[in-house]
Design a protein around this motif. Structure first.
Motif, short mmCIF file in Angstrom:
data_model
loop_
_atom_site.label_atom_id
_atom_site.label_comp_id
_atom_site.label_asym_id
_atom_site.label_seq_id
_atom_site.Cartn_x
_atom_site.Cartn_y
_atom_site.Cartn_z
N PRO A 1 0.74 -1.33 0.39
CA PRO A 1 -0.05 -0.44 -0.13
C PRO A 1 0.85 1.59 -0.11
O PRO A 1 0.31 2.50 -0.53
N SER A 2 2.05 1.32 0.74
CA SER A 2 2.77 2.62 1.04
C SER A 2 3.78 3.07 -0.90
O SER A 2 3.52 4.04 -0.73
N GLU A 3 3.59 1.72 -1.50
CA GLU A 3 3.49 2.57 -3.30
C GLU A 3 2.72 2.89 -4.07
O GLU A 3 2.36 3.28 -4.75
N LEU A 4 0.90 3.10 -3.31
CA LEU A 4 0.29 3.35 -4.19
C LEU A 4 -0.02 5.50 -3.73
O LEU A 4 0.17 5.65 -2.19
N SER A 5 -0.53 5.92 -5.29
CA SER A 5 -0.99 7.12 -4.43
C SER A 5 -2.28 7.21 -3.85
O SER A 5 -3.49 5.73 -3.65
N GLY A 6 -2.92 8.51 -2.78
CA GLY A 6 -4.28 8.33 -2.86
C GLY A 6 -5.05 7.77 -2.82
O GLY A 6 -6.04 7.33 -2.80
N PRO B 1 -14.64 9.97 -0.38
CA PRO B 1 -13.75 8.75 -1.61
C PRO B 1 -13.14 10.18 -1.50
O PRO B 1 -12.29 9.68 -2.34
N THR B 2 -13.59 11.23 -1.84
CA THR B 2 -12.78 12.17 -2.83
C THR B 2 -11.71 12.96 -1.76
O THR B 2 -11.53 13.65 -2.41
N THR B 3 -12.01 13.32 -0.87
CA THR B 3 -11.12 14.04 -0.33
C THR B 3 -10.14 14.25 0.09
O THR B 3 -9.66 13.01 -0.14
N GLY B 4 -9.13 14.82 -0.10
CA GLY B 4 -7.84 15.27 -0.55
C GLY B 4 -6.85 14.69 -1.78
O GLY B 4 -6.12 14.26 -1.83
N LEU B 5 -7.97 14.45 -2.96
CA LEU B 5 -7.72 13.81 -3.86
C LEU B 5 -7.55 15.29 -5.25
O LEU B 5 -8.35 16.07 -4.89
N ASP B 6 -6.25 14.81 -6.00
CA ASP B 6 -6.38 16.28 -7.08
C ASP B 6 -8.02 16.29 -7.54
O ASP B 6 -8.69 15.32 -7.78
N ILE C 1 -9.24 15.28 -10.63
CA ILE C 1 -8.80 15.19 -11.69
C ILE C 1 -8.98 13.30 -11.27
O ILE C 1 -10.42 12.83 -11.70
N THR C 2 -8.52 13.23 -10.17
CA THR C 2 -8.90 12.26 -10.13
C THR C 2 -9.98 11.54 -8.87
O THR C 2 -10.25 10.71 -9.15
N ALA C 3 -10.21 12.88 -8.49
CA ALA C 3 -11.45 12.72 -8.05
C ALA C 3 -12.92 12.51 -9.02
O ALA C 3 -13.64 11.89 -8.14
N THR C 4 -12.44 13.51 -9.78
CA THR C 4 -13.94 12.41 -11.06
C THR C 4 -13.33 11.22 -11.47
O THR C 4 -14.74 10.56 -11.64
N THR C 5 -12.59 10.51 -11.08
CA THR C 5 -12.50 9.57 -12.06
C THR C 5 -13.09 7.92 -10.67
O THR C 5 -13.52 7.53 -10.77
N ILE C 6 -12.75 8.77 -9.58
CA ILE C 6 -13.74 8.31 -8.64
C ILE C 6 -14.78 8.06 -8.49
O ILE C 6 -15.75 7.31 -7.63
N ASN C 7 -15.39 8.94 -8.68
CA ASN C 7 -16.90 9.36 -8.40
C ASN C 7 -17.38 8.28 -10.25
O ASN C 7 -18.52 7.83 -9.85
N ALA C 8 -17.17 8.52 -10.40
CA ALA C 8 -16.58 7.44 -11.62
C ALA C 8 -17.32 6.64 -11.12
O ALA C 8 -17.58 5.22 -11.67
N HIS D 1 -17.75 16.30 2.97
CA HIS D 1 -18.48 18.14 2.35
C HIS D 1 -18.19 18.68 1.44
O HIS D 1 -18.19 19.66 1.07
N GLU D 2 -17.54 17.79 0.49
CA GLU D 2 -17.73 18.23 -1.10
C GLU D 2 -18.63 18.31 -1.78
O GLU D 2 -19.08 17.34 -2.38
N LEU D 3 -19.70 19.39 -1.49
CA LEU D 3 -21.02 19.65 -2.51
C LEU D 3 -20.77 19.36 -4.24
O LEU D 3 -21.55 18.45 -4.44
N ASP D 4 -19.67 19.32 -4.97
CA ASP D 4 -19.83 19.30 -6.26
C ASP D 4 -19.87 17.57 -6.02
O ASP D 4 -20.50 16.71 -6.98
N SER D 5 -19.19 17.51 -5.62
CA SER D 5 -18.53 15.82 -5.73
C SER D 5 -19.96 14.71 -5.32
O SER D 5 -20.32 13.89 -6.25
#
Ligand SMILES: Nc1ncnc2c1ncn2[C@@H]1O[C@H](COP(=O)(O)OP(=O)(O)O)[C@@H](O)[C@H]1O
Ligand SMILES: [Mg+2]
Lengths: 255, 246
Positions: free
Chosen positions: B140-145, B169-174, B176-183, B201-205
């Protein structure tokens, strides 16, 4: 007044927590699943990896004890009894206490730090969410591994201490090797060995219960982990001394 | 005790050493929907999810899942309930001493009588679903958020749960990554038909994955409904919260 009362409630809360952890770990050690692989892994981490520090501390304890006893007892013309005094105090008292303190510092701190960081990163919650009992998988395995390995470490340490004492006795006290061992064997009874191995067994359960309890209950992020780790070593060390006193009081004369 | 809603929180109170967190929480969730709970940090969202999993116990109030009351259940019965629920923790909470593959296999290796080969197959299917194939041997330490979140989702899905809980699920992500997680959240609900609760707490997400949304403050639900209804709310806190930073 109020502050003291709070302190007292906190104290009782922790005593309850440690006792509960002890009861849980003990009971769960006898209930399936047994997590043999984890237990063996922990025995390796706790036991085998502590071997070098145990060898070091106990050998030097033996060296120093022989020098001190040899010096003091030659004043009374009782130098020849150095090995009997040394071996009995080593096996009954110093071996169990010193090695348990070393292990509380190395292993107890490690357990609290590891479980504590698992707690603050929600890994323990995640484990429960995945249907696994963390008291069983994390606490009971360490409890069992420590209870088995600490008496073994103490036995090995006792032997190293005796060897250290032997080295000083033959090289600088002018005691013959044969006499050193026969005098030691003559005054070392089975009851001494029994009391000397009962202590580390009880200390092991104490260290495991304290370090697991403090690890599981860490809150407040990485700072909390550091504080709990320090507290784990302090509380374990104090309890080792208190329990040592009590066990000595009960066993001395009785066994 | 008849309870028609799939998941129902009834008048939940929860404090931590005299600090009230949940104060009369009432919340009903329908089978198959994705409900998003919006609220400030510290308002009690994670605590709510943990109460549903039985990881925390409310001081008072009752929780129902599929007609069954889970408050007051024994730990043994709770284990069965937890097998129906997968949770994605805020910081992913991957076991850092295990590989990615062992993380995903965890629940199956612990509780199922599947063979190693069967488990391996489920692991690689799940990793493929979250677009993380070929990572089973990484730590896990080798993976990004974002990658950790994906692996955590694969792990939560190992038992094919009926319910998925997503904690920030998207807090702390950039973005673009947040969008892929939402997808990925939408893909999961589409392909598996799970009931999902997403807390953020992120409205758009939140709005981008929600069927319905709820706004939480001071340990209570202030408003619940479709996204349109929430946006038209006349509640003062809800309006301030939706308006965002000035
Ligand atoms: N296990 C716990 N022990 C003590 N306090 C807690 C615990 N879990 C959460 N809290 C407190 O409860 C409040 C709500 O927490 P949480 O549900 O995590 O908020 P969020 O809405 O950001 O997820 C916070 O003030 C937090 O400090
Ligand atoms: Mg939270």
């Amino acid at each position: 007044m109020k502050a003291h009362f709070h302190w007292f409630l906190d104290f009782l809360h922790h005593v309850h927590g440690i006792t509960e952890m002890f009861g849980r770990s003990l009971a769960l050690s006898f209930i399936k699943p047994f997590y043999l692989r984890e237990t063996v892994e922990q025995m390796y981490h706790i036991g085998f990896k502590s071997l070098s520090i145990v060898l070091m501390t106990s050998t030097f304890t033996g060296l120093v004890l022989a020098m001190q006893f040899g010096h003091e007892m030659s004043v009374f013309g009782a130098k020849m009894y150095t090995s009997s005094v040394l071996v009995v105090s080593l096996v009954r008292e110093l071996g169990p206490v010193i090695i348990s303190l070393v292990v509380a510092g190395r292993v107890g701190a490690g357990i609290t730090a590891e479980l504590g960081s698992m707690a603050v990163t929600e890994q323990i919650d995640a484990m429960r969410a995945l249907g696994t009992n963390p008291y069983k998988k994390l606490a009971a395995t360490r409890f069992l591994a420590l209870s088995i390995t600490l008496p073994l470490l103490v036995a090995i340490g006792d032997l190293c201490g005796m060897l250290g004492g032997w080295l000083v006795s033959v090289t600088s006290l002018g005691i013959s090797s044969d006499y050193y061992w026969s005098n030691a064997a003559h005054y070392l009874f089975f009851s001494d060995i029994f009391a000397g191995l009962l202590k580390p067994f009880i200390f092991a359960m104490t260290i495991a219960s304290i370090s697991c309890y403090l690890g599981f209950s860490v809150t407040g992020g990485t700072k909390g982990v550091g504080e709990a780790t320090t507290r784990s070593v302090v509380v374990s060390s104090i309890l080792i001394f208190i329990l040592d006193f009590l066990i000595t009081k009960v066993t001395l004369g009785a066994i | 005790m008849e309870q028609d809603n799939y998941i129902f929180f009834q008048d939940i109170y929860k404090s931590f050493s005299d600090k009230p967190v949940l104060q009369g929480l009432n919340l009903a969730i329908e089978r198959g929907e994705t409900l998003v709970i919006l609220g400030r940090s510290g308002c009690g969202k994670s605590v709510t999810l943990k109460i549903l999993l039985g990881l925390l116990y409310p001081d008072s109030g009752r929780v129902f899942l599929d007609g069954e009351e889970i408050t007051g259940m024994s730990e043994k019965k709770l284990v069965e309930v937890r097998k129906k629920i997968g949770m994605l923790f805020q910081g992913s909470a991957l076991f850092d001493s295990l590989t990615v593959g062992e993380n995903v296999a965890f629940a199956l290796a612990e509780h199922s009588d599947k063979t190693a080969a069967e488990i391996d197959e489920i692991v690689s299917n799940n990793l493929k679903f979250v677009e993380m194939e070929g990572t089973a041997n990484l730590m896990p330490s080798e993976l990004s958020g974002g990658m950790k979140k994906r692996v955590a989702l694969a792990r939560a899905m190992a038992y094919q749960p009926d319910i998925l809980l997503y904690d920030e699920p998207t807090t702390g992500l950039d973005p673009i990554t947040a969008t892929t997680i939402n997808a990925l959240i939408r893909k999961t609900q589409r392909e598996y038909g799970v009931t999902s609760i997403v807390v953020t707490h992120e409205l758009d997400s939140g709005f981008s994955v929600a069927d319905r949304a709820a706004v939480m403050e001071n340990g209570r639900i202030l408003e619940i409904g479709t996204i349109d209804a929430i946006k038209k709310s006349t509640h003062e806190f809800v309006r301030t919260f939706l308006a965002g930073p000035k």
